[in-house]
Design a protein around this motif. Structure first.
Motif, mmCIF file in Angstrom:
data_model
loop_
_atom_site.group_PDB
_atom_site.id
_atom_site.type_symbol
_atom_site.label_atom_id
_atom_site.label_comp_id
_atom_site.label_asym_id
_atom_site.label_seq_id
_atom_site.Cartn_x
_atom_site.Cartn_y
_atom_site.Cartn_z
ATOM 1 N N HIS A 82 4.453 3.023 7.124
ATOM 2 C CA HIS A 82 3.298 2.346 7.728
ATOM 3 C C HIS A 82 1.975 2.723 7.070
ATOM 4 C CE1 HIS A 82 6.333 1.513 10.788
ATOM 5 N NE2 HIS A 82 5.510 0.602 11.279
ATOM 6 N N LEU A 83 2.027 3.371 5.924
ATOM 7 C CA LEU A 83 0.796 3.638 5.187
ATOM 8 C C LEU A 83 0.221 2.329 4.651
ATOM 9 C CD1 LEU A 83 1.689 6.802 3.049
ATOM 10 C CD2 LEU A 83 0.143 6.722 5.028
ATOM 11 N N PRO A 84 -1.107 2.182 4.607
ATOM 12 C CA PRO A 84 -1.701 0.992 3.975
ATOM 13 C C PRO A 84 -1.314 0.930 2.499
ATOM 14 C CG PRO A 84 -3.329 2.205 5.275
ATOM 15 C CD PRO A 84 -2.113 3.075 5.190
ATOM 16 N N PRO A 85 -1.155 -0.263 1.955
ATOM 17 C CA PRO A 85 -0.698 -0.409 0.559
ATOM 18 C C PRO A 85 -1.538 0.355 -0.459
ATOM 19 C CG PRO A 85 -0.653 -2.527 1.696
ATOM 20 C CD PRO A 85 -1.333 -1.567 2.618
ATOM 21 N N HIS A 86 -2.853 0.417 -0.244
ATOM 22 C CA HIS A 86 -3.706 1.024 -1.282
ATOM 23 C C HIS A 86 -3.601 2.547 -1.313
ATOM 24 C CE1 HIS A 86 -6.304 1.328 2.277
ATOM 25 N NE2 HIS A 86 -7.023 2.236 1.632
ATOM 26 N N VAL A 87 -2.910 3.184 -0.332
ATOM 27 C CA VAL A 87 -2.724 4.642 -0.381
ATOM 28 C C VAL A 87 -1.246 5.025 -0.413
ATOM 29 C CG1 VAL A 87 -4.905 5.099 0.794
ATOM 30 C CG2 VAL A 87 -2.808 4.925 2.145
ATOM 31 N N LYS A 88 -0.368 4.029 -0.357
ATOM 32 C CA LYS A 88 1.066 4.333 -0.334
ATOM 33 C C LYS A 88 1.558 4.621 -1.750
ATOM 34 C CE LYS A 88 3.853 2.021 2.370
ATOM 35 N NZ LYS A 88 4.726 0.958 2.926
ATOM 36 N N PRO A 89 2.111 5.818 -1.988
ATOM 37 C CA PRO A 89 2.611 6.128 -3.339
ATOM 38 C C PRO A 89 3.909 5.384 -3.619
ATOM 39 C CG PRO A 89 3.173 7.902 -1.854
ATOM 40 C CD PRO A 89 2.337 6.947 -1.062
ATOM 41 N N LEU A 90 4.228 5.237 -4.884
ATOM 42 C CA LEU A 90 5.504 4.636 -5.247
ATOM 43 C C LEU A 90 6.650 5.475 -4.693
ATOM 44 C CD1 LEU A 90 4.780 3.730 -8.989
ATOM 45 C CD2 LEU A 90 4.940 2.137 -7.057
ATOM 46 N N GLN A 91 7.716 4.786 -4.306
ATOM 47 C CA GLN A 91 8.874 5.489 -3.762
ATOM 48 C C GLN A 91 10.115 5.172 -4.579
ATOM 49 O OE1 GLN A 91 9.951 4.475 0.239
ATOM 50 N NE2 GLN A 91 11.653 5.894 0.323
ATOM 51 N N LYS A 92 10.726 6.218 -5.067
ATOM 52 C CA LYS A 92 11.991 6.059 -5.767
ATOM 53 C C LYS A 92 13.091 5.910 -4.725
ATOM 54 C CE LYS A 92 14.332 8.091 -9.767
ATOM 55 N NZ LYS A 92 14.329 9.250 -10.705
ATOM 56 N N ALA A 93 14.209 5.355 -5.101
ATOM 57 C CA ALA A 93 15.323 5.185 -4.170
ATOM 58 C C ALA A 93 15.605 6.485 -3.436
ATOM 59 C CB ALA A 93 16.563 4.715 -4.916
ATOM 60 N N SER A 94 15.483 6.468 -2.099
ATOM 61 C CA SER A 94 15.674 7.664 -1.295
ATOM 62 C C SER A 94 16.860 7.483 -0.376
ATOM 63 C CB SER A 94 14.401 7.955 -0.481
ATOM 64 O OG SER A 94 13.289 8.122 -1.339
ATOM 65 N N ASN A 95 17.185 8.521 0.374
ATOM 66 C CA ASN A 95 18.301 8.447 1.314
ATOM 67 C C ASN A 95 17.902 9.143 2.608
ATOM 68 O OD1 ASN A 95 18.666 11.282 0.864
ATOM 69 N ND2 ASN A 95 19.813 10.788 -1.002
ATOM 70 N N ALA A 96 18.871 9.392 3.457
ATOM 71 C CA ALA A 96 18.592 9.982 4.767
ATOM 72 C C ALA A 96 18.234 11.454 4.688
ATOM 73 C CB ALA A 96 19.798 9.794 5.684
ATOM 74 N N LYS A 97 18.245 12.037 3.493
ATOM 75 C CA LYS A 97 17.968 13.465 3.341
ATOM 76 C C LYS A 97 16.735 13.757 2.491
ATOM 77 C CE LYS A 97 21.579 14.873 5.683
ATOM 78 N NZ LYS A 97 21.414 15.570 6.992
ATOM 79 N N GLU A 98 16.160 12.734 1.886
ATOM 80 C CA GLU A 98 14.991 13.002 1.057
ATOM 81 C C GLU A 98 14.140 11.758 0.853
ATOM 82 O OE1 GLU A 98 16.447 14.501 -2.640
ATOM 83 O OE2 GLU A 98 17.337 12.615 -3.254
ATOM 84 N N LEU A 99 12.850 11.972 0.728
ATOM 85 C CA LEU A 99 11.881 10.945 0.351
ATOM 86 C C LEU A 99 11.329 11.337 -1.008
ATOM 87 C CD1 LEU A 99 9.688 10.226 3.520
ATOM 88 C CD2 LEU A 99 10.929 8.533 2.189
ATOM 89 N N ILE A 100 11.481 10.453 -1.993
ATOM 90 C CA ILE A 100 11.043 10.759 -3.354
ATOM 91 C C ILE A 100 9.863 9.865 -3.711
ATOM 92 C CG2 ILE A 100 11.712 10.913 -5.774
ATOM 93 C CD1 ILE A 100 14.615 11.159 -4.830
ATOM 94 N N PHE A 101 8.717 10.458 -3.947
ATOM 95 C CA PHE A 101 7.518 9.706 -4.306
ATOM 96 C C PHE A 101 7.392 9.697 -5.823
ATOM 97 C CE2 PHE A 101 6.353 11.824 -0.177
ATOM 98 C CZ PHE A 101 6.666 10.722 0.610
ATOM 99 N N ASP A 102 7.994 8.661 -6.435
ATOM 100 C CA ASP A 102 8.004 8.562 -7.894
ATOM 101 C C ASP A 102 8.249 7.113 -8.289
ATOM 102 O OD1 ASP A 102 7.765 9.471 -10.451
ATOM 103 O OD2 ASP A 102 9.488 10.820 -10.393
ATOM 104 N N ARG A 103 8.173 6.858 -9.579
ATOM 105 C CA ARG A 103 8.398 5.483 -10.057
ATOM 106 C C ARG A 103 9.853 5.094 -9.809
ATOM 107 N NH1 ARG A 103 4.892 3.512 -14.232
ATOM 108 N NH2 ARG A 103 6.682 2.613 -15.291
ATOM 109 N N PRO A 104 10.089 3.949 -9.180
ATOM 110 C CA PRO A 104 11.468 3.498 -8.954
ATOM 111 C C PRO A 104 12.173 3.221 -10.277
ATOM 112 C CG PRO A 104 9.903 2.242 -7.607
ATOM 113 C CD PRO A 104 9.102 3.028 -8.602
ATOM 114 N N THR A 105 13.469 3.369 -10.271
ATOM 115 C CA THR A 105 14.263 3.077 -11.461
ATOM 116 C C THR A 105 14.070 1.612 -11.839
ATOM 117 O OG1 THR A 105 15.908 4.709 -10.789
ATOM 118 C CG2 THR A 105 16.587 3.077 -12.437
ATOM 119 N N GLY A 106 13.742 1.340 -13.102
ATOM 120 C CA GLY A 106 13.528 -0.023 -13.579
ATOM 121 C C GLY A 106 12.145 -0.565 -13.281
#
Length: 592
Positions: free
Chosen positions: A145-169
């Motif tokens: 629910h973060l506003p788009p202009h402050v939401k960092p990129l999210q790499k594919a995550s799962n139920a055990k981790e949130l990864i704030f990085d460039r998604p694959t591809g």
């Protein structure tokens, strides 16, 4: 883009100007864009601003609302700011009533730290998988629910981790943060290994699994080995109480200043939501409907001529707060006072429920502890040690008369609550170190008033430094009568005799050779005298708890319980040396 002076206007003024029609459409758009940049810069440097600007949560009414911090969350955040400003790593342990929002706040902090900075790692640990998942889902909800202009990129995550990085591809221009939040379940000393977390949230520590050799404190030690202790580090433990266990040990050590953890306690009455409207008639009906035990806890009781205050008067609780307490007690705790205290403590001592029936009046002790903690926070007692000179430094033959001097020392073994009163007699009881981690202890009592004037407590390797401090302490208090227990160690008594201390307690000792009784130095605790001094201590706490000034001794009273054989004794792993020093001193008063 150059920022116009109008950016300094607050939002209310901007809205007023927009609504007044003073701005053109372009001016309005430019102004709002600049305001967005300004707010973002401010928020990325201040978690409190970030939370209230960008984080959304689900409130208790299941509505999605902006995250406005309550007074408890503000106190936590202020403590974090103070520690950061001092250049210290944040190590905070929180003891709390239920549903104060401490866990939600930590997830907000975790998201803020890992979603606004590069190369940051956060770790969440809770006692069971369901709770861990629930906490993690709070962080994920906040991110989603973060506003788009402050939401960092999210790499594919799962139920055990949130990864704030460039998604694959990913082909865009956005920069990944290479930061992440990981969740794990407590129970093994290996949790937290394999990466270096800067931010750690440990939830419900009191309920962590404790398999042999992998107890919670050992699990905590394993986690901390991986945490870099920098000025940016944040490690926060938050928990309700769950008996006497590793959480209580860590809490007690933090309160006593024996470690670097900063203790924060939040009682139920600290939450303004914990109040219910009621008329005077409704209030009267409610207080008349509760059991005697709960009524006395709230409003006090009288034993003999001694009035024990209740928590309503002690904490100036309103009728609306009392109404809420009674409702929760009856409907969510099934009229079980111990359970109510554990989930909604009024004091830190309320929260911890001993396994065993307390020997002493726990409520009286807890209220006295609360009074002393508040008092010593503003006006702490003197702490230090005695220096002295030997007649012959080579032989330690005797302590020179007039050479004994008090030295202030924050780590010293002696605490002074009352300076010696001229002409007043004093007694000094001593309990020697037994096996394991026991302490050498002593307690000075003013034999006219009964006030506890001083204590001595230290874990020396041998009895001589203890005895020398006892000698000095006795002389300092007008040549006090000293009675040291002789059950486990007679060396202090013998050393006092060698030094010719002028006033030692004398007991009657049976001589097997002559068949007569003769005087001998030292106090002996046996089946008869043990019951005697315990009964007298019960009376002191019931009738004159205001005479007790030592926090350690009072804490030992709370863990002195009747065991499964109905014998009064310290709980397993707990101490009673300060308590027995006090009881011995109280008993030998009559010989003086």
């Amino acid at each position: 883009m150059k920022r116009p002076e109008t950016i300094k206007l607050n939002r209310t003024e901007i809205i007023r100007r927009i609504q007044s029609g003073e701005l053109t459409e372009k001016e309005e758009k430019d102004l709002l864009q600049l305001l967005e940049v300004e707010v973002k810069e401010q928020a990325f440097g201040d978690y409190s601003v970030y939370a209230e600007e960008y984080i959304y949560i689900v409130d208790k009414h299941n509505n999605v609302v902006p995250f406005t911090h309550n007074n408890i969350q503000k106190q936590i955040n202020d403590t974090v700011k103070e520690l950061h400003a001092a250049g210290k790593p944040v190590l905070i342990i929180i003891l709390k009533a239920r549903q104060h929002g401490a866990s939600t706040n930590e997830q907000g902090r975790m998201l803020y730290n890992c979603a606004t900075k590069e190369n940051r790692f956060g770790l969440i640990v809770a006692h069971v998988d369901d709770t861990t998942t629930e906490i993690f889902n709070k962080a994920k909800f906040m991110y989603d629910h973060l506003p788009p202009h402050v939401k960092p990129l999210q790499k594919a995550s799962n139920a055990k981790e949130l990864i704030f990085d460039r998604p694959t591809g990913y082909k865009g221009k956005g920069k990944g943060l290479n930061s992440k939040i990981i969740v794990q379940v407590a129970g093994k000393v290996t949790i937290g290994q394999g990466f270096t977390p800067t931010y750690v949230h440990l939830s419900e520590f009191s309920r962590w699994p404790a398999p042999a050799g992998q107890e919670p404190l050992k699990q905590l030690a394993g986690i901390l080995q991986a945490v870099p202790m920098t000025s940016e580090t944040e490690v926060v433990i938050e928990s309700t109480a769950w008996g006497y266990n590793d959480f209580k040990d860590l809490w007690d050590a933090a309160v006593a200043g024996e470690n670097e953890w900063v203790p924060l306690f939040f009682a139920w009455q600290d939450n303004p939501e914990y109040a219910m409207p009621c008329t005077h008639e409704e209030y009267q009906r409610e207080i008349e409907s509760i059991k005697k035990e709960a009524f006395e806890y709230l409003f006090g009781s009288t034993k003999g001529n001694k009035k024990r205050p209740g928590v309503v008067a002690a904490f100036n609780l309103s009728k609306q707060q009392v109404r809420w307490w009674i409702w929760y007690f009856k409907n969510k705790c099934n009229n079980d006072l111990s359970e109510m205290k554990q989930y909604n403590p009024t004091t830190p001592e309320d929260a911890f429920i001993a396994s065993g029936r307390p020997v002493f009046d726990a409520d009286m002790v807890k209220l006295r502890l609360d009074v002393l903690r508040k008092k010593y926070k503003k006006d702490p007692p003197k702490r230090g040690r005695f220096d002295f000179e030997w007649g012959s430094a080579a032989h330690n033959d005797y302590i020179k008369e007039g050479s004994i001097k008090w030295v202030d020392d924050e780590e010293g073994p002696v605490t002074i609550y009352e300076t010696p009163q001229s002409g007043y007699p004093y007694v000094l009881g001593g309990d020697t170190k037994g096996e394991g981690r026991d302490f050498y202890s002593g307690c000075v009592i003013n034999n006219v008033t009964g006030n506890r004037a001083a204590t001595i407590r230290h874990c020396w390797n041998n009895s001589k430094p203890y005895t020398w401090q006892m000698y000095c302490l006795g002389m300092y208090y007008n040549m006090a009568l000293i009675g040291v227990e002789m059950n486990f160690n007679t060396a202090p008594i013998e050393e006092l005799e060698r030094l010719h201390y002028p006033r030692q307690y004398q007991r009657k000792k049976y001589d097997d050779l002559t068949g007569e009784f003769k005087n001998a130095h030292g106090w002996k605790t046996d089946g008869n005298t043990r019951s005697l001094i315990i009964d007298k201590e019960i009376a002191v706490i019931d009738e004159h708890v205001e005479l007790l000034n030592d926090i350690t001794m009072l804490e030992e009273c709370l863990t002195f319980v009747y065991d499964d054989k109905d014998r009064p004794d310290a709980m397993s792993g707990k101490h009673d040396d300060a308590l027995f020093a006090d009881m011995i001193a109280n008993e030998i008063r009559r010989q003086q």
